[in-house]
Design a protein around this motif. Structure first.
Motif, PDB file in Angstrom:
ATOM      1  N   VAL A   1      -7.236  -3.174   1.629  1.00 62.41           N
ATOM      2  CA  VAL A   1      -7.967  -3.734   0.896  1.00 62.41           C
ATOM      3  C   VAL A   1      -8.394  -2.298  -0.370  1.00 62.41           C
ATOM      4  CG1 VAL A   1      -9.017  -5.804  -0.406  1.00 62.41           C
ATOM      5  CG2 VAL A   1      -8.073  -6.191   1.841  1.00 62.41           C
ATOM      6  N   VAL A   2      -9.001  -2.076  -0.259  1.00 64.21           N
ATOM      7  CA  VAL A   2      -9.459  -1.255  -0.724  1.00 64.21           C
ATOM      8  C   VAL A   2      -8.355  -0.584  -1.957  1.00 64.21           C
ATOM      9  CG1 VAL A   2     -11.459   1.238  -1.234  1.00 64.21           C
ATOM     10  CG2 VAL A   2     -11.718  -0.937   0.191  1.00 64.21           C
TER      11      VAL A   2
ATOM     12  N   ALA B   1      -6.263  -2.573  -4.004  1.00 63.32           N
ATOM     13  CA  ALA B   1      -7.089  -2.970  -5.195  1.00 63.32           C
ATOM     14  C   ALA B   1      -6.883  -1.113  -6.355  1.00 63.32           C
ATOM     15  CB  ALA B   1      -8.366  -2.684  -4.573  1.00 63.32           C
ATOM     16  N   ALA B   2      -7.086  -0.233  -5.413  1.00 63.25           N
ATOM     17  CA  ALA B   2      -7.225   1.259  -6.286  1.00 63.25           C
ATOM     18  C   ALA B   2      -5.716   1.311  -7.201  1.00 63.25           C
ATOM     19  CB  ALA B   2      -8.099   2.120  -5.990  1.00 63.25           C
TER      20      ALA B   2
ATOM     21  N   GLY C   1      -5.184  -1.196  -9.624  1.00 70.84           N
ATOM     22  CA  GLY C   1      -5.956  -0.945 -10.857  1.00 70.84           C
ATOM     23  C   GLY C   1      -5.243  -0.132 -11.535  1.00 70.84           C
TER      24      GLY C   1
END
Lengths: 171, 286
Positions: B42-43, B46-47, B50
């Motif tokens: 997930v992390v 997300a990056a 972005g």
């Protein structure tokens, strides 16, 4: 803690109950939600203007130009992901660990800017870039991040918190 | 026999319980691994998201549309004064920056005069970074309105009007497009439907962002940054403090032995005389 216990057994007992007993899960919940708000706020504030986010990173004069934009653009979304995971209480220990690493990186970056005598805003919650030398707030920024680091450290050491997805999955 | 049997039963039960415990521990480990994997995924996702999303959202460093007559390899610079003037003054300023306002109120009569005499061309970089630190849109909207005025052939006059009517740094008055349109009425011929539409639609928003990104990448960190033929002269040129007299002197020194450029070629109304601007408050610490 041990020394505290010998000096003041009752206070030490209360402390121990807070750290290990059911109260710790409530403290953990507060820490988790607190850190979630911090990451959520920090992420949201950096999303609206990509050029501003990139400049906040560039102003540290640490990363090469080729990494300025990826970091400036990716970081706020990463922060929002951490906020979401903390809100859900999913993988709390890992999220707390990533949070701590990130906060240590920020503190190192701010310290480095301070040591090199450049005048920037940390851009922690939006903004960023060069500011007048009289408007730098390095000490406050580091202190603030250290406070957040304590929240992350607590959650890393005591990842079991109330109303978390982790607890629900473990049940 | 029965003794032995009982013992055997117990060991079987114990073995079963141990196996179950081992299985449970294994399940727990698997669960932990899955959760950990999900969290890391997930992390990371997300990056990456972005970077992709912001890349699409960000305005290009080379603007799609630039105001008429803008110069430079990306058309980010607004020139004022004769193109063949022997000296060039390069100015980076933000419509919301108070030090820029101070600079303009003190020097614009002199600068306008030098332009009209064909001695000087000014290259304006209209940057817009004050919005970042103070919030609001006054820098961006002000810069866009200046680009619109350039289209209309009234950049210099409107520029002078804006800085003479600059609000306090913390006030975002220029963020209100009506304020910008009202100020345009002080420049004869500027207040047209075309100009109004240009201001209201933020026609040059992309250009404004490109100009700022160019400034971001430059080595200059504050405004006003003022260079005479490439040499910084604000607040000082070497040991000499800038003043209207010194500025005129420096330009004359740089122009010594050179022909002045064609005069009045910028097609804008004549500069106000040096007494026409508002009282010059002497610049305090900029």
């Amino acid at each position: 803690m041990a020394s505290q216990q010998t000096a003041e057994p009752r206070a030490g007992g209360a402390l121990r109950r807070a750290v290990d007993g059911p109260a710790s899960e409530v403290i953990g919940l507060a820490a988790r939600l607190g850190l979630a708000v911090v990451w959520g706020w920090a992420g949201m504030a950096k999303i609206s203007d990509p050029a501003e986010a990139a400049q906040a990173v560039r102003a540290y004069e640490i990363l090469p130009e080729s990494l300025v934009k990826p970091v400036g653009w990716g970081l706020p979304f990463l922060e929002l992901a951490l906020a979401l995971l903390l809100l859900l209480g999913l993988g709390t220990r890992i999220v707390a660990g990533i949070s701590a690493v990130l906060l240590l990186t920020f503190i190192a970056g701010i310290s480095s800017a301070w040591a090199r005598g450049i005048s920037i805003d940390c851009g922690c919650f939006g903004g960023g870039g060069t500011v007048d030398a009289s408007k730098t707030e390095y000490a406050q920024e580091i202190l603030r991040d250290t406070g957040f680091l304590l929240l992350a450290a607590w959650l890393f050491l005591r990842p079991r918190t109330k109303y978390s997805l982790d607890a629900w999955l473990a049940a | 026999m029965s003794e032995k049997n009982r013992e055997g039963k117990r060991t079987a039960r114990e073995r079963m319980m141990a196996e179950r415990a081992a299985q449970e521990a294994k399940d727990k480990r698997t669960k932990k691994l899955v959760v950990g994997g999900v969290v890391v995924a997930v992390v990371a996702a997300a990056a990456v998201t972005g970077v992709v999303v912001q890349n699409q959202r960000s305005k290009p460093e080379t603007p799609v549309a630039a105001p008429t007559g803008a110069i430079g390899d990306k058309s980010l610079v607004i020139p004022s004064g004769a193109a063949d003037a022997p000296s060039t003054l390069t100015v980076y300023e933000d419509p919301r920056c108070p030090a820029c306002g101070m600079y303009e109120r003190t020097f614009s009569p002199t600068i306008d005069q030098l332009e009209d005499q064909g001695k000087l061309q000014v290259n304006y970089h209209v940057v817009s970074f004050i919005d970042r630190s103070l919030g609001g849109t006054g820098s961006k909207h002000g810069a866009n309105a200046l680009a619109c005025a350039q289209d209309a052939g009234h950049f210099r006059d409107y520029h002078d009007v804006l800085y003479r009517n600059q609000p306090d740094e913390t006030s975002d008055a220029f963020g209100d497009k009506q304020v910008l349109l009202d100020l345009a009425k002080q420049v004869p011929g500027l207040s047209t439907p075309v100009f109004e539409a240009c201001v209201n639609d933020s026609k040059y928003g992309g250009w404004v962002s490109a100009v700022q990104q160019d400034f971001d990448k430059s080595s200059y960190k504050s405004t006003p940054t003022v260079l005479l033929n490439g040499t910084p002269i604000y607040p000082k040129k070497g040991d000499e403090q800038i003043s209207p007299e010194n500025l005129a002197k420096w330009v004359d020194e740089a122009n010594a032995g050179k022909q002045p450029g064609s005069t009045g070629s910028h097609g804008q109304s004549p500069a106000p005389t040096s007494t026409a601007s508002e009282p010059n408050t002497p610049p305090t610490a900029p």
